[in-house]
Design a protein around this motif. Sequence first.
Motif, PDB file in Angstrom:
ATOM      1  N   SER A  38      67.848 -47.180 108.644  1.00  0.00           N
ATOM      2  CA  SER A  38      68.771 -46.592 107.682  1.00  0.00           C
ATOM      3  C   SER A  38      70.184 -47.097 107.929  1.00  0.00           C
ATOM      4  O   SER A  38      70.503 -47.618 109.005  1.00  0.00           O
ATOM      5  N   LEU A  39      71.039 -46.937 106.928  1.00  0.00           N
ATOM      6  CA  LEU A  39      72.431 -47.369 107.073  1.00  0.00           C
ATOM      7  C   LEU A  39      73.083 -46.712 108.288  1.00  0.00           C
ATOM      8  O   LEU A  39      73.766 -47.364 109.087  1.00  0.00           O
ATOM      9  N   ARG A  40      72.852 -45.403 108.410  1.00  0.00           N
ATOM     10  CA  ARG A  40      73.471 -44.659 109.511  1.00  0.00           C
ATOM     11  C   ARG A  40      72.914 -45.101 110.863  1.00  0.00           C
ATOM     12  O   ARG A  40      73.668 -45.302 111.831  1.00  0.00           O
ATOM     13  N   ALA A  41      71.574 -45.291 110.920  1.00  0.00           N
ATOM     14  CA  ALA A  41      70.958 -45.676 112.192  1.00  0.00           C
ATOM     15  C   ALA A  41      71.404 -47.068 112.622  1.00  0.00           C
ATOM     16  O   ALA A  41      71.727 -47.306 113.799  1.00  0.00           O
ATOM     17  N   ALA A  43      74.147 -48.669 111.705  1.00  0.00           N
ATOM     18  CA  ALA A  43      75.571 -48.631 112.050  1.00  0.00           C
ATOM     19  C   ALA A  43      75.786 -48.062 113.449  1.00  0.00           C
ATOM     20  O   ALA A  43      76.621 -48.550 114.223  1.00  0.00           O
ATOM     21  N   SER A  44      75.023 -47.023 113.776  1.00  0.00           N
ATOM     22  CA  SER A  44      75.147 -46.398 115.089  1.00  0.00           C
ATOM     23  C   SER A  44      74.706 -47.348 116.196  1.00  0.00           C
ATOM     24  O   SER A  44      75.369 -47.473 117.229  1.00  0.00           O
ATOM     25  N   SER A  49      80.676 -49.890 111.049  1.00  0.00           N
ATOM     26  CA  SER A  49      80.755 -48.843 110.028  1.00  0.00           C
ATOM     27  C   SER A  49      79.556 -48.896 109.084  1.00  0.00           C
ATOM     28  O   SER A  49      78.907 -49.940 108.919  1.00  0.00           O
ATOM     29  N   ILE A  50      79.263 -47.756 108.470  1.00  0.00           N
ATOM     30  CA  ILE A  50      78.183 -47.696 107.481  1.00  0.00           C
ATOM     31  C   ILE A  50      78.446 -48.643 106.298  1.00  0.00           C
ATOM     32  O   ILE A  50      77.532 -49.349 105.856  1.00  0.00           O
ATOM     33  N   LYS A  54      75.941 -51.472 104.794  1.00  0.00           N
ATOM     34  CA  LYS A  54      75.580 -51.414 103.370  1.00  0.00           C
ATOM     35  C   LYS A  54      75.882 -52.743 102.685  1.00  0.00           C
ATOM     36  O   LYS A  54      75.082 -53.235 101.879  1.00  0.00           O
TER      37      LYS A  54
END
Length: 480
Positions: A38-41, A43-44, A49-50, A54
């Motif tokens: 996922s974008l969040r995963a 990025a982390s 940054s997300i 993206k």
Amino acid sequence: MSFVISKQHKRFLYEQVITLVDDMVCQGTLCPGDKLPSLRAMASKLEVSIPTVKQAYQTLEAQGKVRAQEKSGYFLQAAQVSSSMPKRVKLPQKPVVVNKQQLIEQVYDAIHQPHVVSFGIANPVMVASTEKVLAKLMRRAMHNMGEGMLSYGAMDGLHRLKQQIAYRYLDLGLAVNTEELVITNGAQEALAIALQCVACVGDVVAIESPCYFGIVELVESLGLRAIEIPVCPDDGVWLSDLNEALLKHNIKACVFSTSINNPLGSFMPDIRRRALVELLERHQVTLIEDDVYGDLHFTERRGKPAQCFTSSGHVITCASFSKTAAPSYRVGWMVAGPHIAKARRLKRALSCSSSLMNQWVLADYLAGGEYDRHLKLMRKRLLDNKAQMVAALRRYFPSSVRLSDPQGGCVIWVDLGRQYSGSKLFQLAITQGVSITPGVLFSAGTQYESCIRMSYGLVWSEVVEQAIALLGQLLPEAKK
């Protein structure tokens, strides 16, 4: 992850994310059809940054390497299948008498068993339910019309609905007079009426090969003989084979899906559709156009109906809302042209009229503009599902299996190879709660025993994925 994003590197961060994804593919960490983090995963993990992730994913999507699936994330695009398309079949030497009803009944029984993962039924509306909007329109219609909504409708259909259908044809460059339209109980009744308008018991009709089994059964029920015209997996019937058949046999009509074929999903370009109509008009043979999947195209533009290319009225178009809005409403139609008088008589004799209530609701649905928004959503979800099914079939089936590359609709044609029986796999699978359609049903003769048809017109889930894996496990037991 061994790859480290460097903020001191000359390349933009999103470009480095793209390189990371490409490396994961090369190393086999990501396979066709797999979901990206996922974008969040992502990025982390990469400490970026997300929006950076993206931008990388959107760039990969623009390059055709990944696809975005609504509310599910980004998926690696499935491998192209053009190099392993189903093989071309030969033109048969003579027409045959059809005898498929018993096996068709078995398939329908399997489809409607409870708790079955149903790859055997082509019901693309499942990917984008119209239940709520149609229920709302139904309540409004009942409130406004009261008992009048329970009456018989006009024999040839509700004028408001015929107007809306005519408007849609106008968008495609075709002027249809509502007096040429007959509303029917689904496209199947329209096809039955069309065949009886131009052919009699014992006559020869040309059908596609492979061909939707509902047409095969219809030919059998009407006592007609079938000559099968091979279909190119890319762009429809082979016109050279059709021309040869027209010269050899006294063909009364051709029943072809000129937009999206079922089961191959081939798409006939407008230039070939025009050539088809011109060929049939030279031989004074009527084309009965089965256009139920025309609105579910994956191509940039919808194919124009064959009606657009006729100069003599030798085309009857049949279509319905069963594949796009409401299967249970059983509302179809036919553009009968010069055959309109006989078509009306046959409609009156067969079923008197179609449901007034269902016609009224669909007329409101089209008039409000929601239908076109629904079609756009359906096409996107079906295209996503197609990619997931291709990826799953490549993952769980032998590499020798050949797949069609549908340009629309909701089904894919699977050629298992000569050593396998699609009928055996059907029998094995149904005992395990999975339904497919054996390929032998899609021929008036005995072809396609090694093939199956599978529908991706359902809500994709882990259960669906597991059902495809199960089919792969059962395949060794389905050898001839």
